[in-house]
Design an enzyme around this catalytic site. Sequence first.
Site, PDB file in Angstrom:
ATOM      1  N   CYS A   3       0.834  -1.178  -0.097  1.00  0.00           N
ATOM      2  CA  CYS A   3       0.065  -0.148   0.021  1.00  0.00           C
ATOM      3  C   CYS A   3       0.944   1.099  -0.041  1.00  0.00           C
ATOM      4  CB  CYS A   3      -0.744  -0.021   1.219  1.00  0.00           C
ATOM      5  SG  CYS A   3      -1.844   1.422   1.321  1.00  0.00           S
ATOM      6  N   CYS A  14      -4.496   0.377   8.609  1.00  0.00           N
ATOM      7  CA  CYS A  14      -4.424  -0.979   8.619  1.00  0.00           C
ATOM      8  C   CYS A  14      -3.135  -1.260   9.234  1.00  0.00           C
ATOM      9  CB  CYS A  14      -4.066  -1.661   7.082  1.00  0.00           C
ATOM     10  SG  CYS A  14      -5.636  -1.595   5.839  1.00  0.00           S
ATOM     11  N   CYS A  87      -6.955   3.234  -2.262  1.00  0.00           N
ATOM     12  CA  CYS A  87      -6.716   2.269  -1.028  1.00  0.00           C
ATOM     13  C   CYS A  87      -7.046   0.847  -1.593  1.00  0.00           C
ATOM     14  CB  CYS A  87      -7.815   2.346  -0.074  1.00  0.00           C
ATOM     15  SG  CYS A  87      -8.076   1.072   1.147  1.00  0.00           S
ATOM     16  N   GLN A 212     -22.505  -6.562   5.906  1.00  0.00           N
ATOM     17  CA  GLN A 212     -21.032  -6.815   6.064  1.00  0.00           C
ATOM     18  C   GLN A 212     -20.255  -6.276   5.092  1.00  0.00           C
ATOM     19  OE1 GLN A 212     -19.839  -8.069   8.722  1.00  0.00           O
ATOM     20  NE2 GLN A 212     -20.983  -9.383   9.938  1.00  0.00           N
ATOM     21  N   GLU A 262     -34.965  -7.188  14.461  1.00  0.00           N
ATOM     22  CA  GLU A 262     -34.212  -6.185  14.066  1.00  0.00           C
ATOM     23  C   GLU A 262     -34.701  -5.039  14.301  1.00  0.00           C
ATOM     24  OE1 GLU A 262     -31.221  -3.676  13.489  1.00  0.00           O
ATOM     25  OE2 GLU A 262     -30.838  -5.735  13.303  1.00  0.00           O
ATOM     26  N   ASN A 307     -26.616 -12.083  16.937  1.00  0.00           N
ATOM     27  CA  ASN A 307     -25.586 -11.339  16.035  1.00  0.00           C
ATOM     28  C   ASN A 307     -25.477  -9.900  16.610  1.00  0.00           C
ATOM     29  OD1 ASN A 307     -23.739 -10.827  14.385  1.00  0.00           O
ATOM     30  ND2 ASN A 307     -25.226 -10.323  12.525  1.00  0.00           N
ATOM     31  N   CYS A 334     -18.695  -9.487  16.578  1.00  0.00           N
ATOM     32  CA  CYS A 334     -17.754  -8.672  15.851  1.00  0.00           C
ATOM     33  C   CYS A 334     -16.724  -8.275  17.066  1.00  0.00           C
ATOM     34  CB  CYS A 334     -18.284  -7.749  15.101  1.00  0.00           C
ATOM     35  SG  CYS A 334     -19.200  -6.486  16.180  1.00  0.00           S
TER      36      CYS A 334
END
Length: 375
Positions: A3, A14, A87, A212, A262, A307, A334
């Site tokens: 990168c 990152c 990117c 996602q 949800e 989730n 996550c």
Amino acid sequence: MQCALYDAGRCRSCQWITQPIPEQLSAKTADLKNLLADFPVEEWCAPVSGPEQGFRNKAKMVVSGSVEKPLLGMLHRDGTPEDLCDCPLYPASFAPVFAALKPFIARAGLTPYNVARKRGELKYILLTESQSDGGMMLRFVLRSDTKLAQLRKALPWLQEQLPQLKVITVNIQPVHMAIMEGETEIYLTEQQALAERFNDVPLWIRPQSFFQTNPAVASQLYATARDWVRQLPVNHMWDLFCGVGGFGLHCATPDIQLTGIEIAPEAIACAKQSAAELGLTRLQFQALDSTQFATAQGEVPELVLVNPPRRGIGIPLCDYLSTMAPRFIIYSSCNAQTMAKDIRELPGYRIERVQLFDMFPHTAHYEVLTLLVKQ
């Protein structure tokens, strides 16, 4: 992954980019094992990873610079803008879109919002791509509707340049804060949702529904959950914090009664559209708070799939599940720290199986799927 932005010291998003992927996976696995060290784990499944670059289906670009020379990317902490169009996390298909958007911003007179001066109109550009047909959703986040007429007038030029733009909207975010979107969404196209497909399951993405950002790994996550559910004696399940229904739609069969919950109505609209396409009549989705829905029920199904967002499911839902004791809980997380905290609040359960999904390469973050079985 090479990168130029990282090498030049211009972007540090990152943080693990210099480590090879196998080393990153080892470090993430060690972190997860450390977090679950207090719990016996029956089976550790091999971690799942995907491509190390070009994997993102979404770009969230802060717009800065001038109307003649806009920059799309981010602002450093000191307010200095950085253009991130190159990117390497973005697929090659994003480059022509960014290239056409810059002259379009000038054509439409969309003055970039200046955070320091609290002036200007265009705050963010949000771009999402479907893996199934390459269609894209483009959202202009504006401070007000002042430039809306100008944008509409200039839009045919952009649509001619970029026929892949299936859904185009304006989102109004009037607050002087680093908030990505406001409540008002104005559609500039007839089509209002982007069609996606994972593992032959139709999914829909609407502007204000979470989806996602790593499709290659997300599709494996959903397929794995489906495989785990098929191995369990389950006739009735809940899918809590279900989003657009990715887990529930994968796990559903004509024989399973499934309820997906949800809080975001946009996401539930997507889930219902998918369920109708699949012809699944025992599958229902409702726009409610997951914890409030669950704790109001007098009985539970054999399986509860959760989730939750990064904060986890929290003590009220843990207490309810401990009391009602469904036979199985599948926890997709996550944030393994909050998952471990929640599992501590579920003492009547043992960990049957854990699998790590490398949804966010080159960072410390990852997704994890855990099967809990009532002791």
